[in-house]
Scaffold this motif. Structure first.
Motif, PDB file in Angstrom:
ATOM      1  N   ALA A   1       0.782  -1.325   0.087  1.00  0.00           N
ATOM      2  CA  ALA A   1       0.047  -0.089   0.259  1.00  0.00           C
ATOM      3  C   ALA A   1       0.842   1.206   0.235  1.00  0.00           C
ATOM      4  CB  ALA A   1      -1.209   0.375   1.347  1.00  0.00           C
ATOM      5  N   THR A   2       1.951   1.231   0.771  1.00  0.00           N
ATOM      6  CA  THR A   2       2.764   2.305   0.635  1.00  0.00           C
ATOM      7  C   THR A   2       3.595   2.822  -0.398  1.00  0.00           C
ATOM      8  OG1 THR A   2       3.390   2.022   2.956  1.00  0.00           O
ATOM      9  CG2 THR A   2       4.742   3.269   1.909  1.00  0.00           C
ATOM     10  N   GLN A   3       3.966   1.796  -1.104  1.00  0.00           N
ATOM     11  CA  GLN A   3       4.482   1.685  -2.418  1.00  0.00           C
ATOM     12  C   GLN A   3       3.523   2.307  -3.445  1.00  0.00           C
ATOM     13  OE1 GLN A   3       6.035  -2.210  -3.189  1.00  0.00           O
ATOM     14  NE2 GLN A   3       7.941  -1.643  -2.185  1.00  0.00           N
ATOM     15  N   THR A   4       2.293   1.906  -3.311  1.00  0.00           N
ATOM     16  CA  THR A   4       1.430   2.283  -4.245  1.00  0.00           C
ATOM     17  C   THR A   4       1.017   3.837  -4.057  1.00  0.00           C
ATOM     18  OG1 THR A   4       0.316  -0.076  -4.613  1.00  0.00           O
ATOM     19  CG2 THR A   4      -1.102   2.059  -5.252  1.00  0.00           C
ATOM     20  N   ALA A   5       0.816   4.135  -2.886  1.00  0.00           N
ATOM     21  CA  ALA A   5       0.653   5.359  -2.455  1.00  0.00           C
ATOM     22  C   ALA A   5       1.715   6.579  -2.949  1.00  0.00           C
ATOM     23  CB  ALA A   5       0.632   5.573  -1.112  1.00  0.00           C
ATOM     24  N   HIS A   6       2.911   5.981  -3.108  1.00  0.00           N
ATOM     25  CA  HIS A   6       4.127   6.651  -3.423  1.00  0.00           C
ATOM     26  C   HIS A   6       4.466   6.814  -4.823  1.00  0.00           C
ATOM     27  CE1 HIS A   6       5.349   8.750   0.335  1.00  0.00           C
ATOM     28  NE2 HIS A   6       4.922   7.517   1.058  1.00  0.00           N
ATOM     29  N   ALA A   7       3.600   5.842  -5.545  1.00  0.00           N
ATOM     30  CA  ALA A   7       4.009   5.950  -7.187  1.00  0.00           C
ATOM     31  C   ALA A   7       3.434   7.008  -7.949  1.00  0.00           C
ATOM     32  CB  ALA A   7       3.196   4.455  -7.612  1.00  0.00           C
ATOM     33  N   ALA A   8       4.209   7.623  -8.498  1.00  0.00           N
ATOM     34  CA  ALA A   8       3.924   8.846  -9.260  1.00  0.00           C
ATOM     35  C   ALA A   8       4.836   9.288 -10.498  1.00  0.00           C
ATOM     36  CB  ALA A   8       3.820  10.013  -8.422  1.00  0.00           C
ATOM     37  N   GLY A   9       4.615  10.204 -11.250  1.00  0.00           N
ATOM     38  CA  GLY A   9       5.543  10.540 -12.187  1.00  0.00           C
ATOM     39  C   GLY A   9       5.526  12.147 -12.227  1.00  0.00           C
ATOM     40  N   TYR A  10       6.128  12.461 -13.314  1.00  0.00           N
ATOM     41  CA  TYR A  10       6.427  14.149 -13.464  1.00  0.00           C
ATOM     42  C   TYR A  10       6.321  14.219 -14.883  1.00  0.00           C
ATOM     43  CZ  TYR A  10       8.615  14.330  -8.939  1.00  0.00           C
ATOM     44  OH  TYR A  10       8.873  14.153  -7.509  1.00  0.00           O
ATOM     45  N   ARG A  11       5.330  15.267 -15.314  1.00  0.00           N
ATOM     46  CA  ARG A  11       5.161  15.717 -16.683  1.00  0.00           C
ATOM     47  C   ARG A  11       6.056  16.848 -16.969  1.00  0.00           C
ATOM     48  NH1 ARG A  11      -0.256  16.977 -16.137  1.00  0.00           N
ATOM     49  NH2 ARG A  11      -0.859  15.275 -17.111  1.00  0.00           N
ATOM     50  N   TYR A  12       7.140  16.591 -17.858  1.00  0.00           N
ATOM     51  CA  TYR A  12       8.030  17.363 -18.253  1.00  0.00           C
ATOM     52  C   TYR A  12       8.811  16.880 -19.586  1.00  0.00           C
ATOM     53  CZ  TYR A  12      11.580  13.852 -17.200  1.00  0.00           C
ATOM     54  OH  TYR A  12      12.380  12.579 -17.188  1.00  0.00           O
ATOM     55  N   TRP A  13       9.521  17.982 -20.060  1.00  0.00           N
ATOM     56  CA  TRP A  13      10.315  17.811 -21.325  1.00  0.00           C
ATOM     57  C   TRP A  13      11.549  17.217 -20.980  1.00  0.00           C
ATOM     58  CZ3 TRP A  13       9.015  18.312 -26.208  1.00  0.00           C
ATOM     59  CH2 TRP A  13       7.797  19.127 -26.654  1.00  0.00           C
ATOM     60  N   SER A  14      11.775  16.004 -21.408  1.00  0.00           N
ATOM     61  CA  SER A  14      13.226  15.088 -21.220  1.00  0.00           C
ATOM     62  C   SER A  14      14.084  15.617 -22.448  1.00  0.00           C
ATOM     63  CB  SER A  14      13.095  13.831 -21.119  1.00  0.00           C
ATOM     64  OG  SER A  14      12.322  13.239 -22.144  1.00  0.00           O
ATOM     65  N   PHE A  15      15.319  15.640 -22.208  1.00  0.00           N
ATOM     66  CA  PHE A  15      16.324  15.934 -23.121  1.00  0.00           C
ATOM     67  C   PHE A  15      17.316  14.647 -23.600  1.00  0.00           C
ATOM     68  CE2 PHE A  15      20.642  18.366 -23.578  1.00  0.00           C
ATOM     69  CZ  PHE A  15      20.286  18.384 -25.035  1.00  0.00           C
TER      70      PHE A  15
ATOM     71  N   THR B   1      10.475   8.513 -21.429  1.00  0.00           N
ATOM     72  CA  THR B   1      10.102   8.024 -22.922  1.00  0.00           C
ATOM     73  C   THR B   1      10.925   8.686 -23.876  1.00  0.00           C
ATOM     74  OG1 THR B   1       7.789   7.918 -22.015  1.00  0.00           O
ATOM     75  CG2 THR B   1       8.030   7.882 -24.237  1.00  0.00           C
ATOM     76  N   LYS B   2      11.533   8.196 -24.658  1.00  0.00           N
ATOM     77  CA  LYS B   2      12.204   8.501 -25.859  1.00  0.00           C
ATOM     78  C   LYS B   2      11.711   9.340 -26.993  1.00  0.00           C
ATOM     79  CE  LYS B   2      15.704   4.919 -25.034  1.00  0.00           C
ATOM     80  NZ  LYS B   2      16.307   3.856 -25.926  1.00  0.00           N
ATOM     81  N   PRO B   3      12.042  10.243 -27.701  1.00  0.00           N
ATOM     82  CA  PRO B   3      11.562  10.956 -28.781  1.00  0.00           C
ATOM     83  C   PRO B   3      11.181   9.641 -29.822  1.00  0.00           C
ATOM     84  CG  PRO B   3      13.541  11.983 -28.118  1.00  0.00           C
ATOM     85  CD  PRO B   3      13.399  10.657 -27.483  1.00  0.00           C
ATOM     86  N   ARG B   4      10.091   9.993 -30.559  1.00  0.00           N
ATOM     87  CA  ARG B   4       9.676   8.846 -31.584  1.00  0.00           C
ATOM     88  C   ARG B   4      10.074   9.182 -33.003  1.00  0.00           C
ATOM     89  NH1 ARG B   4       3.440   9.523 -30.349  1.00  0.00           N
ATOM     90  NH2 ARG B   4       4.339  11.684 -30.018  1.00  0.00           N
ATOM     91  N   GLY B   5      10.103   8.081 -33.865  1.00  0.00           N
ATOM     92  CA  GLY B   5      10.391   8.255 -35.067  1.00  0.00           C
ATOM     93  C   GLY B   5      11.813   8.208 -35.524  1.00  0.00           C
TER      94      GLY B   5
END
Length: 221
Positions: A19-33, A73-77
């Motif tokens: 439950a603790t791991q699930t509660a802390h599961a998250a991500g960030y919405r951002y531009w990766s380089f 996630t990598k750039p596509r194409g």
């Protein structure tokens, strides 16, 4: 009897951990380089504001929700310098940098926004120009937040900047890459949470009490 007393407590510990791991599961919405070598994208070790590409380099940006650099996630194409800069002649005293800008998917887009189509561009800049400067020549307007975090390319997204998004696939253990990742990541050491340790201690205490009670009953017989 001791085993019977401990069984539900051990089960509770397992449930608490999950439950603790699930509660802390998250991500960030951002531009990766990203840097590209041959046909491979590699997560950049510096941010675009400090990276000085060479003539002929290919670099990419991808907007997505990611938990850390390993999950990004990598750039596509497909992308190659020869293709992207085919119609851009070399400039004396300058350099050409091929850029791939992937605005991501509707799933990763902020609420109410639609990601533009992926684009490529050949930036012609001075020899000492950074990737950020090259990007500014082909994808304005750029928007930056605190700590020089790149928030928007070509005006996308209109709002937000590296915000945390619930629903990641594993506990957050982000690593900051120069000025490219959210500053909030510095607050997370990537180790077990305080809540997990506290919960485990509580269950352990209950387990000790159960053992003591079981022994007391055995001695009373």
């Amino acid at each position: 009897m001791i085993r019977r007393a401990l069984a539900p407590l051990l089960a509770a510990l397992v449930l608490l951990t999950g439950a603790t791991q699930t509660a802390h599961a998250a991500g960030y919405r951002y531009w990766s380089f990203w840097d590209r070598t041959g046909t491979t994208w590699t997560y950049a070790t510096q941010g675009p504001a400090t990276t000085v590409p060479a003539d002929g380099d290919v670099q990419g940006f991808r907007f997505a929700v990611s938990e850390d650099s390993a999950d990004a996630t990598k750039p596509r194409g497909t992308a190659s310098f020869a293709t992207i800069c085919a119609k851009t002649p070399a400039a004396e005293g300058g350099k050409r940098v091929a850029l791939v800008i992937d605005f991501g998917t509707a799933q990763d887009a902020p609420s109410g926004e639609t990601p533009p189509a992926t684009r490529t561009a050949c930036a012609v800049v001075s020899q000492d120009a950074t990737t950020a400067e090259a990007l500014a020549t082909v994808a304005k307007p750029l928007r930056y937040g605190t700590n020089a975090l790149l928030c928007a390319i070509a005006g996308y997204p209109e709002a937000g900047c590296g915000e945390q998004v619930a629903g990641g696939k594993k506990p957050v253990s982000p690593r900051k890459t120069a000025a490219q990742k959210p500053s909030a990541e510095k607050k997370d050491s990537g180790g077990p949470s305080v809540g997990l340790f506290a919960g485990a201690a509580a269950v352990a205490a209950l387990g000790a009490a159960a053992v003591w009670q079981a022994r007391r009953r055995g001695n009373a017989r």
